[in-house]
Design an enzyme around this catalytic site. Structure first.
Site, PDB file in Angstrom:
ATOM      1  CE  LYS A  73     -62.439  -8.670 -72.415  1.00 41.24           C
ATOM      2  NZ  LYS A  73     -63.538  -8.004 -71.670  1.00 41.24           N
TER       3      LYS A  73
ATOM      4  CD  GLU B 284     -70.220   4.587 -64.598  1.00 39.91           C
ATOM      5  OE1 GLU B 284     -69.355   3.706 -64.579  1.00 39.91           O
ATOM      6  OE2 GLU B 284     -70.269   5.488 -65.471  1.00 39.91           O
TER       7      GLU B 284
ATOM      8  NE  ARG C  79     -66.504   7.403 -64.549  1.00 39.19           N
ATOM      9  CZ  ARG C  79     -66.141   6.933 -65.744  1.00 39.19           C
ATOM     10  NH1 ARG C  79     -66.424   5.689 -66.070  1.00 39.19           N
ATOM     11  NH2 ARG C  79     -65.522   7.706 -66.604  1.00 39.19           N
TER      12      ARG C  79
END
Length: 644
Positions: free
Chosen positions: A293, A381, A409
């Site tokens: 990244k 979640e 969610r």
């Protein structure tokens, strides 16, 4: 059948012409020779650094997939072949190569490019994303549709190692193998969280496992051994053990995928050759690539979290223009983070839970001070909410720090596992209302609506920083499920008290007593409406509680005023204003009402102030709405701002 592509070094043509300037579609990209592809990767990374520096936006993930993006569009016939990016944080290079290079200066700005792939923006954006872990399910649906239509197109899902932690991703993997469709899942592992086994040996074996020869022998062997179950099982185990020695893909093989990798995701020749081989294979394929990244920008490489997204880079002021920096206001997330640490010091039953939102929800200090009471469950979640429910069953005091858009969610778990059992769980809901540049996928437009209909819930909407701390304490001390919702960014700068005491549940604050019009403000729009109330001598209440409502205050206002105005940064449908109207109806009270909030539409991206003005929730818009309703009722304000 087309032969797999083999990457070769070819002399570069037109060396002084920027290649990126000639690429307005992947079709033009496919005309480049091998050396030009390498040069294009350098130019694309440089352009990404420049363009995001001008606009701000997601940064590190895009730098990490430059080579992968080029290879995918080079090998596959996009957009006919369906390419789905998970979440979309990494999709800026994709946008640049698919005809939107000149528009990158508008990204995340009102009426400009969206921050994430958007089906309305480009045919190359095959699926609208923003939430994690949806790509495999979507790409699988596209693969099944292609088979139904007898079309030879390919479907590719690119998913990160963080998104792969979500249950939805594994549900899709499990189903994909059962369908046997031509689906390629690419795991972009940019955190080394699955395997460190990257290098020459693993790259070599990845080439073998992806090669047509190996897979032809593999399939032929299966056919030969099909009639001898014992030998078939022995061969399967042998292959599995061989792969297990050189690659970490046993899990994906057990799910029914042909696992290939891990390979270096910045080795463009290797990516092109491997994808070219995989394109010729049928059935579910899984390619594991390891990337860095922030690749190519040293600060982002060393701090991938800090450079996940950046603000617009402003030029430094001249020395003579330099002013002492103003003290930074606390963000609402900072208020929560400090409160959490303070409450944890006061109560050793407190447990902090977050689904991969440690930095965003300001849990870093808590995680360092109380590591034994801190749980980051990754992008899960549903698990976060039910974990909290389990803790609450045995006398712990869980606090779930979650964004409004992500709480959506876990709605079933919120109802079934927490509310039905009336468990003592506090939800600290960040990013409520319009979050701005990230657009509708990240806006917290519906939490008051979907929470208000759930029995046992106490729902609070603080108006400033001090009220946020007070209501967090109130929810924590309440015996049962509760929620405090607050917006992104900073508030008006109110002085914050140190107290951890609760306020009386269901009681509003009277801000001012006026005449004719009573404004019932839910949340941080209180500051926006204060000037209107003061100028026109309207009554103004900080309602604090969406559920239970302060019925006494509302009925009092109804009896003393000619118009009730409710104000919230939530969908008008089913929100706090709807609750007020329900109360009036149940009490057989008839009074004109004006419900102000978010309209029945998805609000696109832009700066929050722009979006508030667009939907009429800035000071001017609210004043105009009230004036229009008064005019409709035959009560027009005079020139001084008082009522006739």
């Amino acid at each position: 059948m087309q032969k797999p592509y083999v990457f070769q070094e070819i002399p570069t043509r037109r060396p002084n012409t920027p290649l990126l300037d000639r690429i307005d579609s992947p079709a033009q990209l496919r005309l480049l020779n091998d050396s030009e592809l390498l040069r294009l990767a350098h130019e694309l990374r440089a352009f990404l650094l420049f363009s995001v520096g001008q606009t701000g936006g997601h940064f590190g993930a895009g730098l990490g997939v430059v080579e992968l993006t080029i290879a995918l569009h080079f090998i596959f016939n996009t957009p006919e072949d369906r390419l789905v990016w998970d979440v979309g944080h990494q999709a800026y290079p994709h946008k640049i190569l698919t005809g939107r290079r000149e528009q990158m200066s508008t990204i995340r700005q009102k009426d400009g490019l969206a921050a994430f792939p958007n089906r309305d923006e480009s045919p190359y954006d095959t699926f609208g994303v923003g939430h994690s872990s949806t790509s495999i399910s979507a790409a699988l649906g596209m693969a099944i549709a292609a088979r139904m239509q007898e079309k030879p197109r390919k479907s590719i899902a690119v998913i990160g190692d963080g998104a792969m932690t979500a249950g939805m991703a594994f549900e899709a993997l499990n189903h994909a193998a059962d369908t046997g469709t031509d689906l390629l899942v690419i795991l972009n592992d940019n955190d080394m969280s699955i395997s460190h086994n990257v290098g020459g040996l693993s790259n070599y074996f990845a080439k073998i496992l992806a090669s047509k020869t190996y897979n032809s022998v593999r399939d032929s062997g299966k056919r030969v051994l099909q009639s001898t179950p014992g030998l078939m099982e022995l061969a399967r185990k042998t292959e599995e053990h061989f792969k297990g020695m050189v690659a970490p893909g046993t899990l994906f093989e057990e799910l029914g995928f042909n696992y290939i990798g891990p390979i270096d995701g910045h080795d463009l020749p290797l990516l092109v050759e491997t994808l070219g081989n995989i394109k010729e294979l049928s059935g579910p394929q899984f390619l594991h690539v390891v990337t860095q990244k922030g690749k190519g920008f040293a600060p982002a490489e060393s701090d991938p979290i800090g450079y996940h997204a950046i603000n617009k880079i402003e030029p430094k002021p001249k020395v003579q223009d330099t002013q002492p920096p103003a003290a930074k206001k606390l963000k609402y997330s900072n208020v929560f983070g400090q409160w959490l640490c303070d409450m944890a010091a006061a109560d050793d039953r407190l447990v902090g839970i977050t689904p991969a939102m440690c930095e965003g929800s300001d849990l870093l200090a808590f995680s360092n001070q109380y590591p034994e009471r801190y749980y980051d469950v990754a992008i899960a979640e549903q698990h976060a909410v039910t974990l909290a429910a389990g803790l609450a069953c045995d006398e712990a005091k869980p606090v779930v720090a979650i964004y409004s858009t992500f709480l959506q969610r876990a709605y079933d778990q919120l109802i079934h596992d927490v509310a039905i059992q009336n468990l003592d769980v506090l939800f600290a809901i960040d990013r409520a209302g319009l979050v701005g540049e990230d657009g509708p996928t990240h806006a917290g437009s519906f939490d008051l609506t979907f929470l208000r209909c759930i029995p046992n819930m106490v729902i609070m909407a603080p108006s400033d920083e001090n009220e946020t701390r007070k209501l967090l304490s109130t929810g924590y001390h309440h015996q049962g499920p509760s929620a405090v919702r607050y917006p992104r960014g900073s508030g008006p700068g109110s002085e914050i008290e140190d107290s951890l005491e609760a306020v009386e549940i269901g009681k509003a604050r009277w801000i001012r007593q006026g005449k004719k019009v009573a404004i019932l403000a839910f949340g941080t729009l209180l500051e926006t409406v204060k000037p209107i109330a003061e100028t026109n001598n309207y009554t103004l209440l900080d309602m604090r509680f969406v559920k239970p409502l302060d019925a006494e205050a509302i009925l009092n206002c109804a009896g003393q005023h000619d118009l009730l105005v409710t104000l919230e940064e939530n969908s008008i449908h089913g929100g706090a204003g709807s609750g007020v109207v329900e109360l009036l109806t149940q009490s057989a009270v008839s009074i004109p009402t004006l419900l102000l909030g978010l309209p029945d539409q998805f609000i696109e991206h832009g700066k929050p102030a722009e979006l508030h003005a667009e939907v009429g929730l800035d000071t001017a818009g609210i004043a105009e709405s009230i004036a229009q309703r008064l005019e409709l009722l035959g009560m027009t304000p005079d020139k001084t701002g008082t009522l006739d």
